[in-house]
Design an enzyme around this catalytic site. Structure first.
Site, PDB file in Angstrom:
ATOM      1  N   VAL A 213       0.813  -1.234   0.000  1.00 17.79           N
ATOM      2  CA  VAL A 213       0.000   0.000   0.000  1.00 17.79           C
ATOM      3  C   VAL A 213       0.838   1.272   0.000  1.00 17.79           C
TER       4      VAL A 213
ATOM      5  N   LYS B 151      -2.655   6.587  14.117  1.00 12.23           N
ATOM      6  CA  LYS B 151      -4.077   6.278  14.306  1.00 12.23           C
ATOM      7  C   LYS B 151      -4.878   7.535  14.677  1.00 12.23           C
TER       8      LYS B 151
ATOM      9  N   SER C 275      -7.971   3.181  15.866  1.00 11.61           N
ATOM     10  CA  SER C 275      -7.730   2.262  16.985  1.00 11.61           C
ATOM     11  C   SER C 275      -8.111   2.973  18.272  1.00 11.61           C
TER      12      SER C 275
ATOM     13  N   ASN D  47      -7.318  -1.049   5.689  1.00 10.58           N
ATOM     14  CA  ASN D  47      -7.170  -1.850   6.905  1.00 10.58           C
ATOM     15  C   ASN D  47      -5.708  -2.240   7.196  1.00 10.58           C
TER      16      ASN D  47
ATOM     17  N   TYR E  56       2.739   4.496  16.411  1.00 13.28           N
ATOM     18  CA  TYR E  56       1.428   3.940  16.040  1.00 13.28           C
ATOM     19  C   TYR E  56       0.305   4.907  16.428  1.00 13.28           C
ATOM     20  N   ALA E  57       0.383   5.477  17.640  1.00 13.49           N
ATOM     21  CA  ALA E  57      -0.661   6.415  18.084  1.00 13.49           C
ATOM     22  C   ALA E  57      -0.716   7.617  17.148  1.00 13.49           C
ATOM     23  N   ALA E  58       0.456   8.109  16.739  1.00 13.07           N
ATOM     24  CA  ALA E  58       0.484   9.265  15.827  1.00 13.07           C
ATOM     25  C   ALA E  58      -0.277   8.928  14.542  1.00 13.07           C
TER      26      ALA E  58
HETATM   27  N1  CAA Z   1       0.882   0.562  31.056  1.00 13.89           N
HETATM   28  C1  CAA Z   1       1.665   1.053  32.028  1.00 13.89           C
HETATM   29  N2  CAA Z   1       2.980   0.788  32.097  1.00 13.89           N
HETATM   30  C2  CAA Z   1       3.516  -0.005  31.155  1.00 13.89           C
HETATM   31  C3  CAA Z   1       2.763  -0.546  30.121  1.00 13.89           C
HETATM   32  C4  CAA Z   1       1.380  -0.229  30.102  1.00 13.89           C
HETATM   33  N3  CAA Z   1       0.564  -0.677  29.135  1.00 13.89           N
HETATM   34  N4  CAA Z   1       3.578  -1.269  29.335  1.00 13.89           N
HETATM   35  C5  CAA Z   1       4.798  -1.196  29.858  1.00 13.89           C
HETATM   36  N5  CAA Z   1       4.762  -0.442  30.971  1.00 13.89           N
HETATM   37  C6  CAA Z   1       5.879  -0.096  31.870  1.00 13.89           C
HETATM   38  C7  CAA Z   1       6.568  -1.365  32.385  1.00 13.89           C
HETATM   39  O1  CAA Z   1       5.899  -1.871  33.525  1.00 13.89           O
HETATM   40  C8  CAA Z   1       7.953  -0.828  32.709  1.00 13.89           C
HETATM   41  O2  CAA Z   1       7.904  -0.142  33.937  1.00 13.89           O
HETATM   42  P1  CAA Z   1       9.210  -0.051  34.873  1.00 13.89           P
HETATM   43  O3  CAA Z   1      10.247   0.702  34.086  1.00 13.89           O
HETATM   44  O4  CAA Z   1       8.717   0.680  36.071  1.00 13.89           O
HETATM   45  O5  CAA Z   1       9.614  -1.475  35.146  1.00 13.89           O
HETATM   46  C9  CAA Z   1       8.198   0.198  31.627  1.00 13.89           C
HETATM   47  O6  CAA Z   1       6.901   0.577  31.155  1.00 13.89           O
HETATM   48  C10 CAA Z   1       9.020  -0.365  30.492  1.00 13.89           C
HETATM   49  O7  CAA Z   1       8.348  -1.547  30.000  1.00 13.89           O
HETATM   50  P2  CAA Z   1       9.195  -2.825  29.513  1.00 13.89           P
HETATM   51  O8  CAA Z   1      10.093  -3.313  30.594  1.00 13.89           O
HETATM   52  O9  CAA Z   1       8.215  -3.802  28.917  1.00 13.89           O
HETATM   53  O10 CAA Z   1      10.106  -2.141  28.392  1.00 13.89           O
HETATM   54  P3  CAA Z   1      10.652  -2.760  27.082  1.00 13.89           P
HETATM   55  O11 CAA Z   1      11.536  -1.717  26.489  1.00 13.89           O
HETATM   56  O12 CAA Z   1      11.168  -4.136  27.278  1.00 13.89           O
HETATM   57  O13 CAA Z   1       9.323  -2.936  26.156  1.00 13.89           O
HETATM   58  C11 CAA Z   1       7.372  -2.281  24.995  1.00 13.89           C
HETATM   59  C12 CAA Z   1       8.528  -1.823  25.874  1.00 13.89           C
HETATM   60  C13 CAA Z   1       7.913  -2.811  23.650  1.00 13.89           C
HETATM   61  C14 CAA Z   1       6.515  -1.052  24.745  1.00 13.89           C
HETATM   62  C15 CAA Z   1       6.574  -3.408  25.711  1.00 13.89           C
HETATM   63  O14 CAA Z   1       6.244  -2.975  27.012  1.00 13.89           O
HETATM   64  C16 CAA Z   1       5.305  -3.717  24.973  1.00 13.89           C
HETATM   65  O15 CAA Z   1       5.300  -4.424  23.966  1.00 13.89           O
HETATM   66  N6  CAA Z   1       4.173  -3.201  25.483  1.00 13.89           N
HETATM   67  C17 CAA Z   1       2.873  -3.383  24.850  1.00 13.89           C
HETATM   68  C18 CAA Z   1       2.590  -2.252  23.875  1.00 13.89           C
HETATM   69  C19 CAA Z   1       1.205  -2.433  23.345  1.00 13.89           C
HETATM   70  O16 CAA Z   1       0.215  -2.402  24.090  1.00 13.89           O
HETATM   71  N7  CAA Z   1       1.082  -2.601  22.021  1.00 13.89           N
HETATM   72  C20 CAA Z   1      -0.192  -2.840  21.384  1.00 13.89           C
HETATM   73  C21 CAA Z   1       0.046  -3.685  20.133  1.00 13.89           C
HETATM   74  S1  CAA Z   1      -1.489  -4.237  19.387  1.00 13.89           S
HETATM   75  C22 CAA Z   1      -2.007  -2.851  18.592  1.00 13.89           C
HETATM   76  O17 CAA Z   1      -1.318  -1.895  18.457  1.00 13.89           O
HETATM   77  C23 CAA Z   1      -3.394  -2.866  18.059  1.00 13.89           C
HETATM   78  C24 CAA Z   1      -4.178  -1.772  18.624  1.00 13.89           C
HETATM   79  O18 CAA Z   1      -4.507  -0.823  17.899  1.00 13.89           O
HETATM   80  C25 CAA Z   1      -4.638  -1.853  20.011  1.00 13.89           C
HETATM   81  P1  NAI Z   2      -2.596  -8.243  11.200  1.00 17.54           P
HETATM   82  O1  NAI Z   2      -1.152  -7.985  11.411  1.00 17.54           O
HETATM   83  O2  NAI Z   2      -3.166  -9.551  11.606  1.00 17.54           O
HETATM   84  O3  NAI Z   2      -2.987  -7.993   9.665  1.00 17.54           O
HETATM   85  C1  NAI Z   2      -2.514  -6.885   8.968  1.00 17.54           C
HETATM   86  C2  NAI Z   2      -2.363  -7.270   7.514  1.00 17.54           C
HETATM   87  O4  NAI Z   2      -1.865  -6.112   6.817  1.00 17.54           O
HETATM   88  C3  NAI Z   2      -1.328  -8.391   7.299  1.00 17.54           C
HETATM   89  O5  NAI Z   2      -1.864  -9.411   6.487  1.00 17.54           O
HETATM   90  C4  NAI Z   2      -0.179  -7.681   6.617  1.00 17.54           C
HETATM   91  O6  NAI Z   2       0.559  -8.489   5.718  1.00 17.54           O
HETATM   92  C5  NAI Z   2      -0.889  -6.539   5.907  1.00 17.54           C
HETATM   93  N1  NAI Z   2       0.033  -5.453   5.567  1.00 17.54           N
HETATM   94  C6  NAI Z   2       0.982  -4.909   6.369  1.00 17.54           C
HETATM   95  N2  NAI Z   2       1.684  -3.989   5.691  1.00 17.54           N
HETATM   96  C7  NAI Z   2       1.165  -3.933   4.434  1.00 17.54           C
HETATM   97  C8  NAI Z   2       1.476  -3.180   3.280  1.00 17.54           C
HETATM   98  N3  NAI Z   2       2.493  -2.292   3.259  1.00 17.54           N
HETATM   99  N4  NAI Z   2       0.729  -3.375   2.157  1.00 17.54           N
HETATM  100  C9  NAI Z   2      -0.275  -4.287   2.159  1.00 17.54           C
HETATM  101  N5  NAI Z   2      -0.603  -5.042   3.222  1.00 17.54           N
HETATM  102  C10 NAI Z   2       0.115  -4.863   4.356  1.00 17.54           C
HETATM  103  O7  NAI Z   2      -3.334  -7.041  11.956  1.00 17.54           O
HETATM  104  P2  NAI Z   2      -4.870  -6.809  12.363  1.00 17.54           P
HETATM  105  O8  NAI Z   2      -4.948  -6.911  13.831  1.00 17.54           O
HETATM  106  O9  NAI Z   2      -5.768  -7.598  11.514  1.00 17.54           O
HETATM  107  O10 NAI Z   2      -4.979  -5.248  12.026  1.00 17.54           O
HETATM  108  C11 NAI Z   2      -5.731  -4.730  10.961  1.00 17.54           C
HETATM  109  C12 NAI Z   2      -5.894  -3.241  11.193  1.00 17.54           C
HETATM  110  O11 NAI Z   2      -6.599  -3.026  12.405  1.00 17.54           O
HETATM  111  C13 NAI Z   2      -4.581  -2.466  11.327  1.00 17.54           C
HETATM  112  O12 NAI Z   2      -4.699  -1.202  10.701  1.00 17.54           O
HETATM  113  C14 NAI Z   2      -4.440  -2.295  12.822  1.00 17.54           C
HETATM  114  O13 NAI Z   2      -3.659  -1.182  13.139  1.00 17.54           O
HETATM  115  C15 NAI Z   2      -5.874  -2.115  13.214  1.00 17.54           C
HETATM  116  N6  NAI Z   2      -6.175  -2.394  14.605  1.00 17.54           N
HETATM  117  C16 NAI Z   2      -5.912  -3.616  15.142  1.00 17.54           C
HETATM  118  C17 NAI Z   2      -6.205  -3.867  16.463  1.00 17.54           C
HETATM  119  C18 NAI Z   2      -5.924  -5.170  17.127  1.00 17.54           C
HETATM  120  O14 NAI Z   2      -5.967  -5.200  18.378  1.00 17.54           O
HETATM  121  N7  NAI Z   2      -5.641  -6.246  16.399  1.00 17.54           N
HETATM  122  C19 NAI Z   2      -6.806  -2.827  17.320  1.00 17.54           C
HETATM  123  C20 NAI Z   2      -7.040  -1.581  16.639  1.00 17.54           C
HETATM  124  C21 NAI Z   2      -6.741  -1.387  15.324  1.00 17.54           C
END
Ligand code: CAA
Ligand code: NAI
Length: 246
Positions: free
Chosen positions: A63, A158, A141, A89, A154-156
């Site tokens: 994309v 979304k 998100s 998506n 990611y937040a920036a």
């Molecule tokens: N809330 C509050 N505190 C948190 C936290 C949270 N959600 N996550 C981490 N922290 C804290 C930890 O407890 C830790 O605290 P201390 O320094 O006091 O010990 C500190 O932040 C650092 O955390 P880590 O030790 O885990 O640090 P790291 O560098 O090893 O990893 C990280 C950092 C990569 C951000 C890891 O914590 C992580 O993966 N967190 C989850 C992030 C997350 O929620 N991602 C969502 C992905 S799915 C998605 O994005 C879809 C969507 O739209 C929802």
């Molecule tokens: P996923 O990782 O399972 O699927 C994402 C798909 O996008 C994968 O198949 C990947 O190959 C494809 N993709 C990635 N980069 C691409 C590119 N440059 N061109 C074409 N395709 C590409 O993720 P999921 O969970 O299905 O997420 C879908 C959407 O929903 C994303 O935008 C994500 O940010 C959003 N989202 C997901 C949440 C969750 O908790 N899973 C929560 C909130 C939002």
């Protein structure tokens, strides 16, 4: 069936929320083009959909490439018909605490989640404007409404998706095009597998319904917003998060 006779493109459609949306759109009568950068997932995805190539096809496309997006929309229109619905998506994460985030992590996420949406939305809108109708759906998100630890990049993107959704709705409404966003909560796909288990448990506890989302929960919202049931809805962000943000 809400989408009979419509043609939809779903980016990131090979798995997760995109795949569930494809399945739901097919059940609602649409023709569906799955777009994904991971072509290795296509055989399994198409097999699971159990629908023939006259209704669903998969296309390898990144994309973030203007050229690939332009060429692939043209292919879809030749194969399945003029595009009525475009679902932005595809998305990625590269999580890191703010103080440790690298330029590469920032650039990767901005490129796919924001520039990819800009390119795809623009190419879809150009075609829809000519026809005076269409629906563009974007994926924000819960993180795009409230932020999240470890997700500066990611937040920036979304939050940004909400800004461009509202702007496009204002510009394109008079051309017969509706633009809305869905803001999913934490949903059980490959994407959340990077989240440490205790963080995910906390996220579940924050929901009123005491469960994480299923991809089908999000697909249902996309199906509603894509359909004529939402004919008077544009520029909105629909949270589908089990009450996490109450
Ligand atoms: N809330 C509050 N505190 C948190 C936290 C949270 N959600 N996550 C981490 N922290 C804290 C930890 O407890 C830790 O605290 P201390 O320094 O006091 O010990 C500190 O932040 C650092 O955390 P880590 O030790 O885990 O640090 P790291 O560098 O090893 O990893 C990280 C950092 C990569 C951000 C890891 O914590 C992580 O993966 N967190 C989850 C992030 C997350 O929620 N991602 C969502 C992905 S799915 C998605 O994005 C879809 C969507 O739209 C929802
Ligand atoms: P996923 O990782 O399972 O699927 C994402 C798909 O996008 C994968 O198949 C990947 O190959 C494809 N993709 C990635 N980069 C691409 C590119 N440059 N061109 C074409 N395709 C590409 O993720 P999921 O969970 O299905 O997420 C879908 C959407 O929903 C994303 O935008 C994500 O940010 C959003 N989202 C997901 C949440 C969750 O908790 N899973 C929560 C909130 C939002």
């Amino acid at each position: 069936m809400k989408l009979t006779g419509k043609t939809a493109i779903i980016t990131g459609g090979a798995r997760g929320i995109g795949f569930a949306t494809a399945r739901r759109f097919l059940a609602e009568g649409a023709n569906v083009a799955l777009w994904d950068v991971q072509a290795g997932l296509f055989d399994e995805a198409l097999r699971r959909l159990e629908v023939g190539p006259e209704r669903v096809r998969a296309y390898e496309v990144d994309v973030t490439s203007r050229e690939q997006v332009q060429q692939t929309i043209a292919k879809v229109e030749a194969d399945l018909g003029a595009v009525d619905i475009f679902v932005n998506n595809a998305g990625i994460t590269r999580d890191s605490m703010f103080h440790k985030m690298t330029d590469d992590q920032w650039d990767a996420v901005l490129n796919v989640n924001l520039k990819g949406v800009f390119i795809c939305g623009q190419e879809a809108a150009l075609r829809m404007r000519e026809r005076g109708r269409g629906v563009i759906l974007n994926t924000s998100s819960v993180v795009g409404l409230y932020g999240n630890v470890g997700q500066t990049n990611y937040a920036a993107t979304k939050f940004g998706v909400i800004g461009l959704t509202k702007t496009w709705a204002k510009e394109l409404g008079r051309k017969g095009i509706r633009v809305n966003a869905v803001a999913p909560g934490f949903t059980l796909t490959e994407m959340v597998k990077t989240v440490p288990a205790p963080v995910l448990e906390k996220m579940q506890e924050k929901t009123s319904l005491n469960r994480l989302g299923e991809p089908e929960d999000i697909a249902a919202a996309f199906a509603f917003l894509a359909s004529d049931d939402a004919a008077y809805i544009t520029g909105q962000v629909l949270s589908v998060d089990g009450g996490m943000t109450l």
